[in-house]
Design a protein around this motif. Structure first.
Motif, PDB file in Angstrom:
ATOM      1  N   PRO A  68       0.781  -1.242   0.000  1.00  0.00           N
ATOM      2  CA  PRO A  68       0.000   0.000   0.000  1.00  0.00           C
ATOM      3  C   PRO A  68       0.815   1.297   0.000  1.00  0.00           C
ATOM      4  N   TYR A  69       2.132   1.234  -0.246  1.00  0.00           N
ATOM      5  CA  TYR A  69       2.898   2.474  -0.325  1.00  0.00           C
ATOM      6  C   TYR A  69       2.336   3.344  -1.448  1.00  0.00           C
ATOM      7  N   GLY A  70       2.162   4.623  -1.157  1.00  0.00           N
ATOM      8  CA  GLY A  70       1.664   5.564  -2.149  1.00  0.00           C
ATOM      9  C   GLY A  70       0.170   5.622  -2.326  1.00  0.00           C
ATOM     10  N   GLU A  71      -0.565   4.849  -1.538  1.00  0.00           N
ATOM     11  CA  GLU A  71      -2.002   4.683  -1.798  1.00  0.00           C
ATOM     12  C   GLU A  71      -2.818   5.961  -1.592  1.00  0.00           C
ATOM     13  N   THR A  72      -2.418   6.824  -0.671  1.00  0.00           N
ATOM     14  CA  THR A  72      -3.267   7.944  -0.276  1.00  0.00           C
ATOM     15  C   THR A  72      -3.378   9.018  -1.352  1.00  0.00           C
ATOM     16  N   PHE A  73      -2.266   9.375  -1.982  1.00  0.00           N
ATOM     17  CA  PHE A  73      -2.282  10.479  -2.940  1.00  0.00           C
ATOM     18  C   PHE A  73      -2.024  10.011  -4.365  1.00  0.00           C
ATOM     19  N   PHE A  74      -0.972   9.217  -4.549  1.00  0.00           N
ATOM     20  CA  PHE A  74      -0.596   8.798  -5.899  1.00  0.00           C
ATOM     21  C   PHE A  74      -1.368   7.567  -6.358  1.00  0.00           C
ATOM     22  N   HIS A  75      -1.953   6.850  -5.401  1.00  0.00           N
ATOM     23  CA  HIS A  75      -2.737   5.637  -5.663  1.00  0.00           C
ATOM     24  C   HIS A  75      -1.909   4.531  -6.313  1.00  0.00           C
ATOM     25  N   ARG A  76      -0.609   4.602  -6.107  1.00  0.00           N
ATOM     26  CA  ARG A  76       0.305   3.569  -6.587  1.00  0.00           C
ATOM     27  C   ARG A  76       1.656   3.797  -5.918  1.00  0.00           C
ATOM     28  N   PRO A  77       2.509   2.783  -5.862  1.00  0.00           N
ATOM     29  CA  PRO A  77       3.847   2.985  -5.302  1.00  0.00           C
ATOM     30  C   PRO A  77       4.681   3.868  -6.233  1.00  0.00           C
ATOM     31  N   THR A  78       5.386   4.836  -5.656  1.00  0.00           N
ATOM     32  CA  THR A  78       6.229   5.739  -6.448  1.00  0.00           C
ATOM     33  C   THR A  78       7.672   5.757  -5.956  1.00  0.00           C
ATOM     34  N   GLY A  79       7.973   4.955  -4.947  1.00  0.00           N
ATOM     35  CA  GLY A  79       9.292   5.000  -4.344  1.00  0.00           C
ATOM     36  C   GLY A  79       9.340   5.859  -3.110  1.00  0.00           C
ATOM     37  N   ARG A  80       8.204   6.426  -2.721  1.00  0.00           N
ATOM     38  CA  ARG A  80       8.124   7.219  -1.487  1.00  0.00           C
ATOM     39  C   ARG A  80       7.785   6.296  -0.323  1.00  0.00           C
ATOM     40  N   TRP A  81       8.544   6.446   0.767  1.00  0.00           N
ATOM     41  CA  TRP A  81       8.365   5.574   1.933  1.00  0.00           C
ATOM     42  C   TRP A  81       7.263   6.136   2.828  1.00  0.00           C
ATOM     43  N   SER A  82       6.059   6.127   2.311  1.00  0.00           N
ATOM     44  CA  SER A  82       4.901   6.624   3.043  1.00  0.00           C
ATOM     45  C   SER A  82       3.652   6.187   2.297  1.00  0.00           C
ATOM     46  N   ASP A  83       2.499   6.530   2.880  1.00  0.00           N
ATOM     47  CA  ASP A  83       1.246   6.236   2.194  1.00  0.00           C
ATOM     48  C   ASP A  83       0.937   7.275   1.126  1.00  0.00           C
ATOM     49  N   GLY A  84       1.669   8.392   1.102  1.00  0.00           N
ATOM     50  CA  GLY A  84       1.383   9.449   0.135  1.00  0.00           C
ATOM     51  C   GLY A  84       2.545  10.394  -0.025  1.00  0.00           C
ATOM     52  N   ARG A  85       2.265  11.693   0.057  1.00  0.00           N
ATOM     53  CA  ARG A  85       3.291  12.704  -0.157  1.00  0.00           C
ATOM     54  C   ARG A  85       4.218  12.848   1.047  1.00  0.00           C
ATOM     55  N   LEU A  86       5.417  13.358   0.746  1.00  0.00           N
ATOM     56  CA  LEU A  86       6.437  13.593   1.755  1.00  0.00           C
ATOM     57  C   LEU A  86       6.569  15.094   2.009  1.00  0.00           C
ATOM     58  N   ILE A  87       7.378  15.456   2.989  1.00  0.00           N
ATOM     59  CA  ILE A  87       7.606  16.866   3.294  1.00  0.00           C
ATOM     60  C   ILE A  87       8.000  17.630   2.041  1.00  0.00           C
ATOM     61  N   VAL A  88       8.922  17.066   1.277  1.00  0.00           N
ATOM     62  CA  VAL A  88       9.420  17.766   0.092  1.00  0.00           C
ATOM     63  C   VAL A  88       8.323  17.965  -0.953  1.00  0.00           C
ATOM     64  N   ASP A  89       7.378  17.034  -1.036  1.00  0.00           N
ATOM     65  CA  ASP A  89       6.274  17.179  -1.992  1.00  0.00           C
ATOM     66  C   ASP A  89       5.413  18.383  -1.648  1.00  0.00           C
ATOM     67  N   PHE A  90       5.126  18.565  -0.373  1.00  0.00           N
ATOM     68  CA  PHE A  90       4.313  19.709   0.040  1.00  0.00           C
ATOM     69  C   PHE A  90       5.059  21.022  -0.195  1.00  0.00           C
ATOM     70  N   ILE A  91       6.366  21.009  -0.010  1.00  0.00           N
ATOM     71  CA  ILE A  91       7.155  22.214  -0.273  1.00  0.00           C
ATOM     72  C   ILE A  91       7.173  22.523  -1.765  1.00  0.00           C
ATOM     73  N   VAL A  92       7.371  21.499  -2.580  1.00  0.00           N
ATOM     74  CA  VAL A  92       7.364  21.673  -4.034  1.00  0.00           C
ATOM     75  C   VAL A  92       6.024  22.260  -4.489  1.00  0.00           C
ATOM     76  N   GLU A  93       4.943  21.691  -3.987  1.00  0.00           N
ATOM     77  CA  GLU A  93       3.614  22.186  -4.363  1.00  0.00           C
ATOM     78  C   GLU A  93       3.429  23.636  -3.933  1.00  0.00           C
ATOM     79  N   ARG A  94       3.889  23.948  -2.734  1.00  0.00           N
ATOM     80  CA  ARG A  94       3.704  25.295  -2.204  1.00  0.00           C
ATOM     81  C   ARG A  94       4.497  26.332  -2.992  1.00  0.00           C
ATOM     82  N   LEU A  95       5.632  25.910  -3.542  1.00  0.00           N
ATOM     83  CA  LEU A  95       6.447  26.807  -4.349  1.00  0.00           C
ATOM     84  C   LEU A  95       5.938  26.914  -5.786  1.00  0.00           C
TER      85      LEU A  95
END
Length: 391
Positions: A68-95
């Motif tokens: 279930p890695y990536g299930e929350t946001f990407f709905h697939r595994p992307t290599g992120r060690w979480s269920d969804g986005r990481l700190i850096v993803d939120f920063i990227v989006e905010r910028l």
């Protein structure tokens, strides 16, 4: 050593401020992005912010490549060690940047037009050779340490700019995030049955490595560098599970903090000294480079506040829930090593957004969202990342 503490009202105010920070600022451009503040974002680190470098080089990437890695946001595994986005993803989006590919997936100059993420899961501040010399099994330690990641950055910079003047312009307008580093330098030996006393002498070497890398970026022309401190390693569910029978401490750091349930020895005897020394070295760098913003990001304070008062962040607040993994191998803290999150027999929670910890080592998207807000808007970074966007 004194335990870091806040008065309850201060704790609540800081947590609520981070959790309720606005999604957009009135000072930002009409399109809602902050990309005019920074031309590029370059990040270095480990699995806390690795967006796919590990799975692009590893021949056996393991659980992170499976649901279930990536299930929350990407709905697939992307290599992120979480269920969804990481700190850096939120920063990227905010910028206002797109989710750019990890460095090892980049194929052209265009892939790096907004920056690059060099973080690799299991990344360390110290190089792999040092751990080999200390007779550790390095099978789980990536060779792509902080020094290697800095080398990768230099290659990208050369691709983005052909002249020294062009490189200086990019460096001056870019945001750099170096870390968190240190967690793996300490956890790898601990998971190989080394003691807290064995690990403690590594702290000065780890911090010096981080400081040298920050200085290398400054020498290249960086003017805005954020350096996260070490999170409270004594609250990591897998470490809590590993030391579940060591309730007295016995020199191994097993004594529990009655306020949080975390391991006091590892927080107060390892993470706090690491962060104090890191803060001292960053202060020295500021004194040596007065025109450069070198900001400390308080991951320790952020995570400890979430563990101490989970309900303020919208997390389950039952007894022990703030230290329980959403997806794991069962047992105490749902952090049994023998069954991984993606394997048959794993226990998965119904709603990851109610949990701080995802798989016993890494945190959930919900936790990372709050952590990102805390360094974008404050109060867990001074100045906050977006402070540059308000002028």
């Amino acid at each position: 050593m004194a335990k870091p503490a806040l008065l309850p009202t201060t704790l609540a105010a800081a947590l609520v401020a981070a959790f309720l920070a606005p999604a957009a600022s009135a000072a930002l451009p009409a399109n809602g992005t902050a990309s005019w503040c920074y031309s590029h974002l370059f990040t270095f680190g480990d699995s806390l912010i690795d967006t796919g470098n590990f799975i692009h080089y590893s021949t056996a990437p393991g659980p992170v490549a499976r649901s279930p890695y990536g299930e929350t946001f990407f709905h697939r595994p992307t290599g992120r060690w979480s269920d969804g986005r990481l700190i850096v993803d939120f920063i990227v989006e905010r910028l206002g940047f797109p989710h750019w590919p990890p460095y090892l997936a980049g194929k052209s100059k265009d892939d790096f037009r907004h920056g690059a993420n060099f973080a690799v899961a299991s990344g360390t501040a110290l190089n792999q050779l040092l751990f080999k010399k200390k007779h550790l099994n390095v099978a789980q330690i990536t060779p792509y340490s902080l020094g290697v990641q800095i080398g990768w950055f230099k290659k990208v910079l050369a691709v983005l700019a052909s002249t020294e003047q062009e490189r200086k312009v990019i460096m001056a307008k870019s945001l750099f995030i170096v870390g968190e580093f240190g967690g793996n330098d300490y956890l790898h030996p601990l998971f190989q049955n080394k003691t807290l006393e064995w690990v403690r002498p590594l702290v000065p070497r780890v911090v010096r490595s981080i400081a040298r890398s920050v200085e290398a970026l400054i020498e290249l022309g960086a003017t805005t560098v954020y350096v996260p401190g070490l999170f409270p390693v004594g609250c990591v569910p897998r470490l809590l599970f590993l030391l579940r029978d060591d309730v007295s401490g016995g020199g191994c750091g097993g004594e529990r903090d009655p306020a949080t349930g975390c391991l006091r020895g590892f927080n107060e005897g390892l993470a706090v000294p690491h962060n104090r020394l890191l803060g001292d070295m960053l202060a020295q760098l500021r004194a040596a480079h007065p025109g450069v913003t070198i900001a400390y990001a308080d991951y320790y304070g952020e995570v400890l506040r979430l563990v101490s008062a989970p309900a303020l962040g919208g997390f389950d607040a039952g007894a022990g829930d703030s230290l329980r993994a959403c997806c794991g191998g069962g047992g105490l803290y749902n952090a049994n090593f023998t069954v991984l999150c993606t394997e048959p027999g794993a226990v998965q929670c119904a709603d990851p957004s109610k949990y701080l910890w995802w798989d016993g080592l890494h945190m959930t998207e919900a936790a990372y969202r709050i952590m990102a807000r805390g360094i974008l808007h404050g109060p867990f970074a001074d100045p906050p990342i977006l402070s540059r966007c308000n002028g």
